[in-house]
Each structure stands twice: as structure tokens, then as C-alpha cells.
Write an enzyme that holds these catalytic residues in place. Sequence first.
Site, PDB file in Angstrom:
ATOM      1  N   CYS A   1     -43.981  13.546  30.562  1.00  0.00           N
ATOM      2  CA  CYS A   1     -43.854  12.466  31.552  1.00  0.00           C
ATOM      3  C   CYS A   1     -42.511  12.484  32.276  1.00  0.00           C
ATOM      4  O   CYS A   1     -42.345  11.807  33.286  1.00  0.00           O
ATOM      5  CB  CYS A   1     -44.099  11.114  30.896  1.00  0.00           C
ATOM      6  SG  CYS A   1     -45.774  10.987  30.257  1.00  0.00           S
TER       7      CYS A   1
ATOM      8  N   HIS B   1     -41.450   5.839  35.634  1.00  0.00           N
ATOM      9  CA  HIS B   1     -42.671   6.478  35.154  1.00  0.00           C
ATOM     10  C   HIS B   1     -43.667   5.382  34.791  1.00  0.00           C
ATOM     11  O   HIS B   1     -43.294   4.361  34.210  1.00  0.00           O
ATOM     12  CB  HIS B   1     -42.362   7.347  33.933  1.00  0.00           C
ATOM     13  CG  HIS B   1     -43.593   7.838  33.246  1.00  0.00           C
ATOM     14  ND1 HIS B   1     -44.585   8.511  33.915  1.00  0.00           N
ATOM     15  CD2 HIS B   1     -44.012   7.731  31.960  1.00  0.00           C
ATOM     16  CE1 HIS B   1     -45.554   8.798  33.067  1.00  0.00           C
ATOM     17  NE2 HIS B   1     -45.238   8.331  31.874  1.00  0.00           N
TER      18      HIS B   1
ATOM     19  N   ASN C   1     -51.586   6.345  33.534  1.00  0.00           N
ATOM     20  CA  ASN C   1     -50.487   7.281  33.319  1.00  0.00           C
ATOM     21  C   ASN C   1     -50.954   8.688  33.711  1.00  0.00           C
ATOM     22  O   ASN C   1     -51.770   9.291  33.021  1.00  0.00           O
ATOM     23  CB  ASN C   1     -50.073   7.234  31.838  1.00  0.00           C
ATOM     24  CG  ASN C   1     -48.897   8.146  31.533  1.00  0.00           C
ATOM     25  OD1 ASN C   1     -48.492   8.962  32.360  1.00  0.00           O
ATOM     26  ND2 ASN C   1     -48.352   8.014  30.336  1.00  0.00           N
TER      27      ASN C   1
HETATM   28  N1  COA Z   1     -58.552  -1.763  22.927  1.00  0.00           N
HETATM   29  C1  COA Z   1     -58.476  -2.704  21.957  1.00  0.00           C
HETATM   30  N2  COA Z   1     -57.646  -2.607  20.926  1.00  0.00           N
HETATM   31  C2  COA Z   1     -56.860  -1.535  20.850  1.00  0.00           C
HETATM   32  C3  COA Z   1     -56.891  -0.507  21.805  1.00  0.00           C
HETATM   33  C4  COA Z   1     -57.783  -0.665  22.875  1.00  0.00           C
HETATM   34  N3  COA Z   1     -57.892   0.248  23.867  1.00  0.00           N
HETATM   35  N4  COA Z   1     -55.987   0.425  21.487  1.00  0.00           N
HETATM   36  C5  COA Z   1     -55.411   0.010  20.354  1.00  0.00           C
HETATM   37  N5  COA Z   1     -55.940  -1.160  19.952  1.00  0.00           N
HETATM   38  C6  COA Z   1     -55.646  -1.942  18.777  1.00  0.00           C
HETATM   39  C7  COA Z   1     -54.983  -1.146  17.696  1.00  0.00           C
HETATM   40  O1  COA Z   1     -55.955  -0.415  16.969  1.00  0.00           O
HETATM   41  C8  COA Z   1     -54.343  -2.227  16.879  1.00  0.00           C
HETATM   42  O2  COA Z   1     -55.310  -2.798  16.039  1.00  0.00           O
HETATM   43  P1  COA Z   1     -54.948  -3.196  14.516  1.00  0.00           P
HETATM   44  O3  COA Z   1     -53.858  -4.232  14.682  1.00  0.00           O
HETATM   45  O4  COA Z   1     -56.226  -3.702  14.013  1.00  0.00           O
HETATM   46  O5  COA Z   1     -54.458  -1.926  13.908  1.00  0.00           O
HETATM   47  C9  COA Z   1     -53.961  -3.264  17.928  1.00  0.00           C
HETATM   48  O6  COA Z   1     -54.727  -2.955  19.097  1.00  0.00           O
HETATM   49  C10 COA Z   1     -52.495  -3.254  18.302  1.00  0.00           C
HETATM   50  O7  COA Z   1     -52.115  -1.900  18.467  1.00  0.00           O
HETATM   51  P2  COA Z   1     -50.688  -1.502  18.975  1.00  0.00           P
HETATM   52  O8  COA Z   1     -50.555  -0.028  18.969  1.00  0.00           O
HETATM   53  O9  COA Z   1     -49.693  -2.356  18.271  1.00  0.00           O
HETATM   54  O10 COA Z   1     -50.807  -2.031  20.453  1.00  0.00           O
HETATM   55  P3  COA Z   1     -49.661  -2.064  21.490  1.00  0.00           P
HETATM   56  O11 COA Z   1     -49.491  -3.403  21.998  1.00  0.00           O
HETATM   57  O12 COA Z   1     -48.455  -1.315  21.012  1.00  0.00           O
HETATM   58  O13 COA Z   1     -50.290  -1.200  22.687  1.00  0.00           O
HETATM   59  C11 COA Z   1     -50.129   0.996  23.584  1.00  0.00           C
HETATM   60  C12 COA Z   1     -50.692   0.130  22.475  1.00  0.00           C
HETATM   61  C13 COA Z   1     -50.588   2.440  23.387  1.00  0.00           C
HETATM   62  C14 COA Z   1     -50.658   0.492  24.894  1.00  0.00           C
HETATM   63  C15 COA Z   1     -48.595   0.908  23.547  1.00  0.00           C
HETATM   64  O14 COA Z   1     -48.138   1.124  22.246  1.00  0.00           O
HETATM   65  C16 COA Z   1     -47.917   1.860  24.458  1.00  0.00           C
HETATM   66  O15 COA Z   1     -48.016   1.729  25.663  1.00  0.00           O
HETATM   67  N6  COA Z   1     -47.142   2.817  23.909  1.00  0.00           N
HETATM   68  C17 COA Z   1     -46.321   3.734  24.635  1.00  0.00           C
HETATM   69  C18 COA Z   1     -47.151   4.512  25.594  1.00  0.00           C
HETATM   70  C19 COA Z   1     -46.317   5.483  26.317  1.00  0.00           C
HETATM   71  O16 COA Z   1     -45.369   5.104  26.931  1.00  0.00           O
HETATM   72  N7  COA Z   1     -46.752   6.730  26.256  1.00  0.00           N
HETATM   73  C20 COA Z   1     -46.333   7.811  26.967  1.00  0.00           C
HETATM   74  C21 COA Z   1     -44.897   7.954  27.146  1.00  0.00           C
HETATM   75  S1  COA Z   1     -44.951   8.849  28.503  1.00  0.00           S
END
Ligand code: COA
Length: 332
Positions: A115, A256, A286
Site C-alpha cells: 500500500c 492511503h 482499498n
Molecule cells: N462483517 C462482520 N463482522 C466482521 C467482519 C465483517 N466483514 N469482519 C470481521 N468481523 C468481526 C470479527 O470477526 C470480530 O468478531 P469477534 O469479535 O466475534 O471475533 C469483530 O468483527 C471485530 O473484529 P475486529 O478485527 O476487531 O474489527 P475492527 O473494528 O478492527 O475492523 C478491520 C476490522 C479489518 C476493518 C480493521 O481492523 C482494519 O481496517 N485494519 C487495518 C486494515 C488495513 O489498514 N490494512 C491494510 C494496510 S494497507
Amino acid sequence: MNKKYNAIITGVGMYVPPKVLDNKYFEQYLDTNDEWIVTRTGIKERRILENGATSDLAAGAVKDLLASKNMDPMEIDAIIVATVTPDMFFPATACIVQDKVGAKNAWGFDLSAACSGFLFALRTGASLIESGQYRKVIVVGADKMSAIVDYTDRNTCILFGDAASAVLLEPTEEANTGIIDSILRVDGTGQEALYMKGGGSLNPPSHQTVDNKMHFIYQDGKAVFKVAVVGMADVSAEIMEKNGLTGEDVAFLVPHQANLRIIDATAQRMGVTREKVMINIDKYGNTTAATIPLCLTEYYRAGKVKKGDNLILAAFGAGFTWGSIYLKWAID
Ligand code: COA
């Protein structure tokens, strides 16, 4: 550093495939919903390339740029393609793009920084211009993320989309314009938080690597989220301080587009208000190396970016890789 030439962006171009996947699509077969996706990420829909490869996206963006400038592809000196989804391991996607756009006089190469790829490639392209040896360098960010996303994994499949965008760099002897400063970093201790483990020399393709889904993106979302916020905010604040800029002096933060909450946290840390943040994650998700030039292209074409505007570009990605570039927009 006293340079004879500064690199300025003199053209932009983009290509997004026509096929749209909205959040409702995932509701049909996964335990997820539109509200969760929008509130946790800011994404409403993303584009998917149904037929073709990353080079088709990249060539589309370069052709759009050339058409907008009425420029002959023979004038291009070099093409740098930032991507983590090359058409093949080799030859470089840059070679395939060179052929597809008819840039017969160009050389080029691919750059892999996930990214942060566009920022790393922009800095590299600017160095080619500053050297005085090259006068027209195209920097492309292009990724067909749908090729490496597991559409049964709700943690990742909702996040990514396919797109490409390109900028043209040219020299100017004018001081204090174009690509002015950069802070770029890598930290390989973060390699296992976001990676595609299979298919390379570590785990060459086999039935086992495919059965174990090692050709898909794996991400520890929470771990990446935390370091992304800190990393992007730190370098952006550092580059502003280094160049004597306050939030008021910045026309736009160009972050980004991985997660709207990461973008908001970065802007807050820089003292930049929401109206001064380029955002299109709602439409494209993304798109990895493509997000930043895609924002630049759309905002410039909408007449929102003016000559002399101070822009702070910021990215974070797999590696870990991250960084910030300070540029002063140089064209009307
Ligand atoms: N729909 C519903 N629930 C979802 C889900 C979806 N698409 N994806 C994950 N969940 C669930 C998880 O399983 C978790 O459930 P649990 O509590 O029963 O285990 C819950 O939602 C919370 O998960 P969590 O990972 O804490 O959510 P979050 O608020 O951190 O959001 C992301 C997840 C991936 C959106 C977030 O962590 C993120 O954006 N991370 C960085 C991404 C990034 O920048 N990536 C690339 C860098 S370039």
C-alpha cells in the site's frame, strides 16, 4: 540538497473497471452486512476486473493520462509500476504496460511496497527526473486485488478492490515546487501481520499451498490497524514539522485509503480538518498501490487542487512499509 531540477506532476490518469461489487453482494453469502462494513471501514462499494490482469488496469490508466495530455507514447522515458499483483513473477508488469501503450522508447521496472508502493515509486521516479537524465517518467500504482483475495474470508474480502492510476513526472528548474520532501520507512518485523505466504521461493506453489489457501492475503486486521494509525500519523506530522507547515498551510492530506477510521485519526493528529482530506474509499475500497494517485486524479479533475497547493501524501502497508511525501502542486 541543492538540485538543478525538481520533479513536478504534469499529468494524471486513472482506470477503474466497470463491474461494481456493493456491500449487499457480501450479505448474500457471508455473515456480514452493509452497516458493519460502512461503520468499520467507510467502504460502500469496490470495483472488480472480470477479465484481464493488472497490466490492463495500468495500461488503461496510462492511456487515459496520455489522451488527457494529447501526448505521444514515444515521448515516455521510463515507466515504474508499483504493484503487489503483477501479471506474472516475470517479466515485470512495466514491460507489459510498455508494450500495451506503445512506449517504444521507455525502460521500466516494477516496485513492490504494497500500500506504500505509489509513494516509494513516486520518490524513485522523482530521483530519475532530478538526476537530469530523464524528462518524462510515468509512475503507476496498479493492483488487481481480486486475484489474491479469498472471497470466503469476511475479514479481508470486503476491504479490497481493483484499480490503477498514473502520474507523469517532468523536470522544472523552478525551486520549491513539485516533490519537495519525503520520509519513507520499512520494518520487516511486521511481515507476518499482512502477507501472501504462498507462491514465492519460500513456499513454491504446490497442491498443499493451494489447499492451505496460502495464495490469498492474510491480515491480522487489529495489529495492522494500530501500527497504521501510528505510522501514518507520525511521518505526516514529522514531514510537516520538518518543513515548517501547520494544518492551515496544507491544502489536502492525501492518505492511503485502507480504512476511514485510520484516515480520520491521521488527519486529527496533523490538525487537518475533514474537508481537507481526499477521500474516495467509499467508491473503491482499498486498491493498494492505486489509492493515492486515484485520489489525486479525481480531485484534480474536479478542479479542487490548484497550482501552489501544499499536499501531504501518506501511506502505510504490508512489510511493514510506510511514509509521507510533501509536494507542492505545480499545474493549473
Ligand atoms: N462483517 C462482520 N463482522 C466482521 C467482519 C465483517 N466483514 N469482519 C470481521 N468481523 C468481526 C470479527 O470477526 C470480530 O468478531 P469477534 O469479535 O466475534 O471475533 C469483530 O468483527 C471485530 O473484529 P475486529 O478485527 O476487531 O474489527 P475492527 O473494528 O478492527 O475492523 C478491520 C476490522 C479489518 C476493518 C480493521 O481492523 C482494519 O481496517 N485494519 C487495518 C486494515 C488495513 O489498514 N490494512 C491494510 C494496510 S494497507
